[in-house]
Design an enzyme around this catalytic site. Structure first.
Site: not given
Lengths: 98, 496
Positions: B80, B155, B179
Site C-alpha cells: 500500500k 482505503s 480499511s
C-alpha cells in the site's frame, strides 16, 4: 440542524491552513452541518463518571537506551525539499513586510 | 505449465525451495500479469520492475548456494502506498506527495525485505487512507476484479484488487476503521487487522495514530498468518509497539480445531441496512461453525450504536493534527512562490494538494478540537470509546471470539456514494468498534450473495494480543467452506 455559517467555515479553513474556494465553502457548509449533527449523537450517552479513553494501550512513557543510532545525512534529509540554500531548508518569509 | 500467479504464497515458497521453479520466474509471471491487466484495474501506482527482479535473483542465488530462506522467500507482495520504501515513490494516494522519494524504509517494508520477499510495487488507496472505496485517490479509482464497474473497497483498495486479481500473491494494507477488512470482504480475499501495537507503524504515513494498524491481505488464512508473522513484533522505532512476541498465529491457522471454542454473535451488528444475502450467508457460516464443534452464544454490545459517531470525531481530530505536517516546507508540493508569506504558501499548497474528503475531515477535526467544542465533541467521543471497550470486555467474558458480517453490503458501483459522505461512512459500521478498542479483526470470504454474485465477508474479532484465536476460527471455517465449494471462491471471478 447546525449548519455552519460562512464566517465559521472561513475561520475553520484559516485555522486548518487551507484556502477554500466559494464553491467548496458552499458544499462543505451543508455537508459539515450534516456530519456534525450526526456525530453529536455521542453526547446522548456520556456522563461525568465515564473516564475518557485516548488510546487502546495502557502505555505511558516508553524509552529506549540512550545510544546514538543511525540518522539521515544532511543531503538525504534535504533531497526532497522544495527549496534549499546553504544545506538548509529554504522557506518563504515568516514575518510580515514592514 | 502451472500458472504461477494462481498459486498460494505457501505453494510459491515451497516450489522455490524445492527447485520446481525460480523466484525470478514467479516475479516475471506476476509482472506480466500486471502489465497485461492492470490498465483495467488501476491497482498499481508504481511497479518496481527492476527492484523486484533483482530481489528475486538474490533469492535464487541464496537458494542455489544452499543458504537458509525465509518462510515467504520469493513470494511477491504489493505494498500500500502509505508505507515508505527507500528510493521508491510514495504518495499515500495524494497529489501533495506526488514525486516524493522517501529516504528510508518503513519497518514493515524492511522486515519483508529481510524475509526475502519480493516487493512488486506500490498500490492505490484513498488519499491518506480516508475512504471506503479508493475513489478518493488522487490518481483515479481502482476497480474490483469481480466487476470493473464496482469499488474494491477502501482505503486499501489497491491491495485487495492486486490480490483478488492475481497480480500479487500477498499485499500489505492499513486499517484505521476497516480499511483492510472491508476491501477484503468485497473482493473475496482474506484481510487482517492485528491487535493495535502488533505491527510497527514506523514509516507508515499517519492518519489517526491511536487507530492505525498495518496488516496482511492474502487469498488464504494461512498465507495471511505467515505475512502477519513477518510484519509483526516489537520495534523500538514505534513507541506504541507491543513488546511481546507475535501470538502463535501460524499454528492457529493450521489447527482446524474448534472444539470447545465459544463464539459470540454480536446482536447489534445485523438487521436494518444489511443486505439480505449478507445476512443469510452469515447465518450459513454460523451453522457451519456449530457443526465444527464450536459453541455459539449471542452477545450484546449496546454502545456500538455510538461507535460510528465517536469514530468520525476521533479520526478526523487526529487526522487534522497529523496532516499539519504537509505544509510545503520540507518535502512534497509547494505552490504560490514569489513574495508570498509562509502561511499563504501553506494554505495555497494544502488547497492544491489535498482532495475534497481530506479537506472535509481536516475541517471536522479542526472544529471538534477547537475551544468551546472540545468537551462536547472530542471529549464525549473519547468517553464513548471507553463504553465500547467495556462492551467488548463483557462480551469476551462470554465468548473466546466474536463474529459479525464484515460489511453490511457487497461492492457498490463506482460513483454511487461519492456525493453523500454519510452514506459512505456507514460502510464501516461493523469494523469501526474493533479499532476504537484496539482488538484484532479478520475478514474472510464466506460466499457470493445470490442477488448480485458478489463476495461477502465474515468478521472474526479476538481480544487484545490473542490474535491466534481469530486465525484458528478463520482457518477452520475456510477449510469447511472450501470443502463445501470444491474450489476457492476466487475461481468464480471473471477471467481477466
Amino acid at each position: 440542524m447546525s449548519n455552519l455559517s460562512r464566517a465559521e467555515l472561513e475561520n475553520l479553513a484559516k485555522l486548518a491552513r487551507i484556502n477554500l474556494t466559494d464553491e467548496e465553502l458552499t458544499i462543505f457548509g451543508s455537508q459539515l452541518g450534516l456530519i456534525l449533527d450526526s456525530v453529536a449523537k455521542v453526547q446522548e450517552v456520556v456522563n461525568d463518571s465515564i473516564v475518557p479513553m485516548s488510546h487502546a494501550l495502557p502505555m505511558t512513557n516508553v524509552f529506549r537506551p540512550d545510544v546514538v543510532g543511525q540518522s539521515l545525512s544532511n543531503s538525504e534529509a534535504l533531497a526532497a525539499a522544495p527549496s534549499t540554500q546553504d544545506h538548509r531548508f529554504k522557506v518563504p518569509r515568516i514575518l510580515d513586510e514592514e | 505449465m502451472t500458472d504461477l500467479t494462481k498459486l498460494t504464497a505457501v505453494e510459491i515458497a515451497t516450489g522455490i525451495k524445492s527447485g520446481d521453479f525460480s523466484a525470478v520466474a514467479v516475479t516475471k509471471a506476476h509482472l506480466d500479469r500486471i502489465s497485461r491487466i492492470d490498465s483495467k484495474i488501476n491497482a498499481f501506482l508504481h511497479v518496481d520492475t527492476e527492484g523486484a527482479l533483482s530481489q528475486a535473483k538474490l533469492v535464487d542465488e541464496k537458494r542455489d548456494a544452499g543458504k537458509a530462506l525465509g518462510d515467504l522467500a520469493g513470494v511477491p507482495v504489493a505494498v500500500k502506498d502509505i508505507f515508505t520504501q527507500k528510493g521508491v515513490p510514495t504518495t499515500a494516494g495524494s497529489k501533495i506527495l506526488e514525486g516524493w522519494i522517501p529516504p528510508y524504509d518503513s519497518t514493515v517494508v524492511s522486515r519483508m525485505k529481510q524475509a526475502d520477499m519480493v516487493l512488486l510495487g506500490k498500490v492505490n488507496m484513498d488519499e491518506f487512507a480516508m475512504g471506503s472505496s479508493t475513489e478518493n485517490s488522487g490518481y483515479g479509482p481502482t476497480r474490483n476484479p469481480w466487476d470493473l464497474d464496482r469499488i474494491p473497497g477502501g482505503s486499501s483498495g489497491g491491495s485487495s484488487a492486486a490480490v483478488a486479481g492475481f497480480m500479487s500473491s500477498l499485499a500489505v494494507g492499513t486499517d484505521t476503521g476497516g480499511s483492510i477488512r472491508q476491501p477484503a470482504a468485497v473482493t473475496g480475499t482474506v484481510g487482517v487487522k492485528p491487535t493495535y501495537g502488533g505491527v510497527s507503524r514506523y514509516g507508515m504515513i499517519a492518519l489517526a495514530s491511536s487507530l492505525d494498524q498495518a496488516g496482511p491481505f492474502a487469498r488464504t488464512v494461512l498465507d495471511a498468518a505467515l505475512l502477519h508473522k513477518v510484519m509483526g513484533g516489537h520495534d523500538h522505532h514505534d513507541s506504541t509497539s507491543i513488546s511481546a512476541p507475535v501470538p502463535p498465529i501460524v499454528e492457529a491457522a493450521k489447527s482446524l480445531d474448534l472444539k470447545g471454542m465459544k463464539i459470540g454473535v454480536v446482536k447489534e451488528l445485523s438487521g436494518e441496512g444489511y443486505q439480505a444475502g449478507v445476512l443469510s450467508l452469515f447465518q450459513d457460516s454460523v451453522a457451519i461453525l456449530k457443526d465444527l464443534g464450536a459453541q455459539i452464544v449471542e452477545v450484546s454490545c449496546p454502545s456500538f450504536e455510538y461507535a460510528l459517531a465517536a469514530y468520525y470525531l476521533i479520526q478526523p481530530s487526529e487526522c487534522s493534527s497529523n496532516l499539519a505536517r504537509f505544509d510545503g516546507m520540507r518535502y512534497g508540493m509547494r505552490v504560490a512562490e514569489g513574495n508570498a508569506g509562509v502561511e499563504e504558501v501553506m494554505s495555497a499548497t494544502r488547497a492544491a494538494g489535498f482532495g475534497a474528503e481530506v479537506k472535509r475531515r481536516i475541517m471536522i477535526g479542526t472544529y471538534a478540537l477547537s475551544s468551546g467544542y472540545y468537551d462536547a465533541y472530542y471529549g464525549s467521543a473519547q468517553k464513548v470509546r471507553t463504553l465500547i471497550a467495556q462492551d467488548y470486555a463483557k462480551a469476551f467474558q462470554k465468548a473466546d471470539v466474536l463474529i459479525s458480517p464484515t460489511s453490511p453490503v457487497t461492492a457498490f458501483k463506482i460513483g454511487e456514494k461519492t456525493n453523500d459522505p454519510m452514506a459512505m461512512y456507514l460502510n464501516d459500521i461493523c469494523t469501526i468498534p474493533v479499532n476504537l478498542a484496539g482488538i484484532g479483526g479478520m475478514s474472510l470470504p464466506i460466499g457470493l450473495d445470490p442477488a448480485d454474485s458478489l463476495p461477502v465477508g465474515l468478521q472474526v474479532m479476538s481480544p487484545v494480543m490473542q490474535d491466534d484465536r481469530m486465525y484458528r476460527v478463520g482457518g477452520a471455517l475456510e477449510a469447511a467452506l472450501l470443502n463445501h465449494w470444491g474450489a476457492p471462491l476466487l475461481d468464480r471471478a471473471q477471467q481477466l
